[in-house]
Design an enzyme around this catalytic site. Sequence first.
Site, PDB file in Angstrom:
ATOM      1  N   GLU A 142      45.345 -43.122  34.241  1.00 56.06           N
ATOM      2  CA  GLU A 142      45.451 -43.128  35.023  1.00 56.06           C
ATOM      3  C   GLU A 142      44.860 -44.066  36.332  1.00 56.06           C
ATOM      4  O   GLU A 142      44.248 -44.866  35.891  1.00 56.06           O
ATOM      5  CB  GLU A 142      43.736 -42.097  34.862  1.00 56.06           C
ATOM      6  CG  GLU A 142      44.058 -41.127  34.653  1.00 56.06           C
ATOM      7  CD  GLU A 142      44.793 -39.720  34.652  1.00 56.06           C
ATOM      8  OE1 GLU A 142      45.611 -39.575  36.520  1.00 56.06           O
ATOM      9  OE2 GLU A 142      45.358 -38.897  34.186  1.00 56.06           O
TER      10      GLU A 142
ATOM     11  N   LYS B 253      36.210 -48.447  24.962  1.00 55.20           N
ATOM     12  CA  LYS B 253      35.938 -49.709  25.567  1.00 55.20           C
ATOM     13  C   LYS B 253      35.408 -49.962  27.051  1.00 55.20           C
ATOM     14  O   LYS B 253      36.445 -49.278  28.343  1.00 55.20           O
ATOM     15  CB  LYS B 253      37.031 -50.465  25.347  1.00 55.20           C
ATOM     16  CG  LYS B 253      35.633 -52.266  26.572  1.00 55.20           C
ATOM     17  CD  LYS B 253      37.397 -53.322  26.041  1.00 55.20           C
ATOM     18  CE  LYS B 253      38.193 -53.143  28.001  1.00 55.20           C
ATOM     19  NZ  LYS B 253      36.967 -53.133  28.738  1.00 55.20           N
TER      20      LYS B 253
ATOM     21  N   CYS C 288      38.772 -42.532  42.437  1.00 52.72           N
ATOM     22  CA  CYS C 288      40.052 -42.933  42.935  1.00 52.72           C
ATOM     23  C   CYS C 288      40.807 -41.879  43.868  1.00 52.72           C
ATOM     24  O   CYS C 288      41.658 -41.693  44.700  1.00 52.72           O
ATOM     25  CB  CYS C 288      40.907 -42.303  41.262  1.00 52.72           C
ATOM     26  SG  CYS C 288      40.175 -41.143  40.934  1.00 52.72           S
TER      27      CYS C 288
HETATM   28  P1  NAD Z   1      40.484 -52.044  36.156  1.00 51.22           P
HETATM   29  O1  NAD Z   1      42.169 -52.198  36.471  1.00 51.22           O
HETATM   30  O2  NAD Z   1      40.283 -53.924  37.190  1.00 51.22           O
HETATM   31  O3  NAD Z   1      39.557 -52.003  34.896  1.00 51.22           O
HETATM   32  C1  NAD Z   1      39.117 -50.648  34.069  1.00 51.22           C
HETATM   33  C2  NAD Z   1      39.716 -51.364  32.842  1.00 51.22           C
HETATM   34  O4  NAD Z   1      40.809 -51.852  32.204  1.00 51.22           O
HETATM   35  C3  NAD Z   1      38.354 -52.260  32.428  1.00 51.22           C
HETATM   36  O5  NAD Z   1      37.315 -51.621  31.031  1.00 51.22           O
HETATM   37  C4  NAD Z   1      38.914 -53.155  32.174  1.00 51.22           C
HETATM   38  O6  NAD Z   1      37.847 -54.153  30.815  1.00 51.22           O
HETATM   39  C5  NAD Z   1      40.345 -53.052  32.023  1.00 51.22           C
HETATM   40  N1  NAD Z   1      41.557 -54.104  31.528  1.00 51.22           N
HETATM   41  C6  NAD Z   1      40.864 -55.802  32.181  1.00 51.22           C
HETATM   42  N2  NAD Z   1      41.961 -55.816  32.225  1.00 51.22           N
HETATM   43  C7  NAD Z   1      43.127 -55.229  31.374  1.00 51.22           C
HETATM   44  C8  NAD Z   1      44.145 -55.450  30.564  1.00 51.22           C
HETATM   45  N3  NAD Z   1      44.892 -56.898  30.823  1.00 51.22           N
HETATM   46  N4  NAD Z   1      44.525 -55.068  29.642  1.00 51.22           N
HETATM   47  C9  NAD Z   1      43.747 -53.689  28.901  1.00 51.22           C
HETATM   48  N5  NAD Z   1      42.564 -53.533  30.025  1.00 51.22           N
HETATM   49  C10 NAD Z   1      42.442 -54.300  30.734  1.00 51.22           C
HETATM   50  O7  NAD Z   1      40.198 -51.083  36.227  1.00 51.22           O
HETATM   51  P2  NAD Z   1      38.329 -51.034  38.086  1.00 51.22           P
HETATM   52  O8  NAD Z   1      38.470 -52.457  38.736  1.00 51.22           O
HETATM   53  O9  NAD Z   1      37.647 -51.091  36.429  1.00 51.22           O
HETATM   54  O10 NAD Z   1      38.578 -50.047  38.354  1.00 51.22           O
HETATM   55  C11 NAD Z   1      38.480 -50.165  40.142  1.00 51.22           C
HETATM   56  C12 NAD Z   1      40.436 -49.091  40.030  1.00 51.22           C
HETATM   57  O11 NAD Z   1      40.578 -47.861  38.866  1.00 51.22           O
HETATM   58  C13 NAD Z   1      40.783 -48.620  41.225  1.00 51.22           C
HETATM   59  O12 NAD Z   1      42.257 -49.480  41.592  1.00 51.22           O
HETATM   60  C14 NAD Z   1      40.516 -46.941  40.970  1.00 51.22           C
HETATM   61  O13 NAD Z   1      41.641 -46.188  42.004  1.00 51.22           O
HETATM   62  C15 NAD Z   1      41.494 -46.893  39.514  1.00 51.22           C
HETATM   63  N6  NAD Z   1      40.499 -45.681  39.149  1.00 51.22           N
HETATM   64  C16 NAD Z   1      41.322 -44.449  38.999  1.00 51.22           C
HETATM   65  C17 NAD Z   1      41.011 -43.397  38.104  1.00 51.22           C
HETATM   66  C18 NAD Z   1      41.896 -42.047  37.894  1.00 51.22           C
HETATM   67  O14 NAD Z   1      41.505 -41.018  37.308  1.00 51.22           O
HETATM   68  N7  NAD Z   1      43.895 -42.199  38.463  1.00 51.22           N
HETATM   69  C19 NAD Z   1      39.425 -43.197  38.192  1.00 51.22           C
HETATM   70  C20 NAD Z   1      38.847 -43.925  38.622  1.00 51.22           C
HETATM   71  C21 NAD Z   1      39.389 -45.699  38.957  1.00 51.22           C
END
Ligand code: NAD
Length: 473
Positions: free
Chosen positions: A241, A168, A275
């Site tokens: 991650e 997704k 990230c």
């Molecule tokens: P997010 O957690 O809001 O969303 C990520 C994904 O999860 C999206 O596809 C979203 O639709 C889905 N999602 C949202 N709520 C959910 C739930 N309750 N259950 C399951 N899935 C759900 O994150 P974001 O705002 O899209 O991304 C930014 C964050 O991601 C930042 O904190 C960043 O540091 C982190 N990030 C981490 C890495 C890493 O490799 N460590 C890489 C990129 C981004």
Amino acid sequence: MTDYKNLIDGKMVDNGQWLEVLNPATEQVVGRVPSCGKEELDSAVAAARRAFTQWKKTTAEERQKVVQGIAAAIKENADELYRLLTSEQGKPHAQAQQEIYGAAGLAAAQSTLTLDDVINQDDDTRLSRTRRVPVGVVGGIVPWNFPIMMAIQKIVPALVAGCTIVLKPSPFTPLTTLRVAELIKDVVPAGTVNIITGEDTLGPLITEHPDIDKITFTGSTATGKKIMEGASGDLKRITLELGGNDASIVLPDADVQKVAEQLFWSSFSNAGQVCIAAKRIYIHEDIYDDLSKAIADYAKTVVVGDGSQQGTGVGPIQNKKQYERVLDLIQDAKDNGYKFLTGGDKDPSGTGYYVPITILDNPPEDARIVAEEQFGPVMPLMKFASVDEVIERANNSEYGLAGAVWTKDTDKGVEIAEQLETGTVWINEFMQLSPFAPFGGHKQSGFGAEYGIDGLKEFTYPQVITVKCDAAV
Ligand code: NAD
């Protein structure tokens, strides 16, 4: 405006209900994708389950060939893909190109990984061997900052390990992923890779789905905790991650002019929405004034604008919610009277989610802009006096993703790296991930690892088979 379809069981399909996707530079709709719920998820999971029965029996060489086909499809269509990526994600064309070619390169490199059997005991009494077996159907959930890289880093190891996947994308950036789905539709056996789109509400349905065996997730720490909870019902395997608040430490022997530009990009690449971006830069007091001025001077040469325009270095924030969060952090810094070297003063109203490049001059350690993950083009520079003090400050975080040390004395750099509580530490570079080295967070930055053999193992169970050689049967 184009409608993009989902990939389920080898076919591009839609359900007649659509989600609109905006270009963050213009706030105009650039495409629509299906808005899916339980019904479509059930079909995708059933297809993945059916495909698993055959895919798990394929040889490593057969799987490698399929994955190399994915790499080739992305590479051959890179021009189209990077432009599409900029239009939905906002990053400048050059950075979108890096992501697309990087994803193709990652797929090609990781296709070569294999998990060989390990002999535990081989003597007159017993032959004991550990083999790795695929966990089954994987649910992959990815964020909006690197949509293709993150999709590939879930799809590829799943396939290489012998699993099938339902992926997704983020509802903010699903277009390029669905275009890749179309390109690989006939490259991968039907049902092995399924890509479905929907609102955030689709995520928990994946996490809790009874016929999904493992979740691999990249996103925020807050969502990661919900995933862990959702996956606990049937003890799904999980890889998380999550967020980071990475510290860069610049020692007094660093060459100010040489590191200024690199430090800038370690924070501001992809408008800071990385990230593993440097989110706190600690500079030794002996060079603080010179280096902070050099970084601020360089920042003034970088153009903030539409990523599709030549010359743009920093694009818009990807979505409105994140844009407002970053503006709120800047406002908090203003309200507290912190000093700005650049940014913080421009009226952000107008079309597009633009935030001026913002650099803060030595805010206190407990400032929100220091303590929180900004995930935007905002960077605090801080002064330190001793190595012990800066290590303590760098480690004073709930996160533990990555960090960097900048010094001519690489032994000293390694000595400091070994004291940092993070999964990765770079000496004199940043954001370099190897397809063959594990990437994962300590503390609240993650659970498990991606990349390399360690990452691949997370898509498998160990199975030990023991033959008693001198058994009386
Ligand atoms: P997010 O957690 O809001 O969303 C990520 C994904 O999860 C999206 O596809 C979203 O639709 C889905 N999602 C949202 N709520 C959910 C739930 N309750 N259950 C399951 N899935 C759900 O994150 P974001 O705002 O899209 O991304 C930014 C964050 O991601 C930042 O904190 C960043 O540091 C982190 N990030 C981490 C890495 C890493 O490799 N460590 C890489 C990129 C981004």
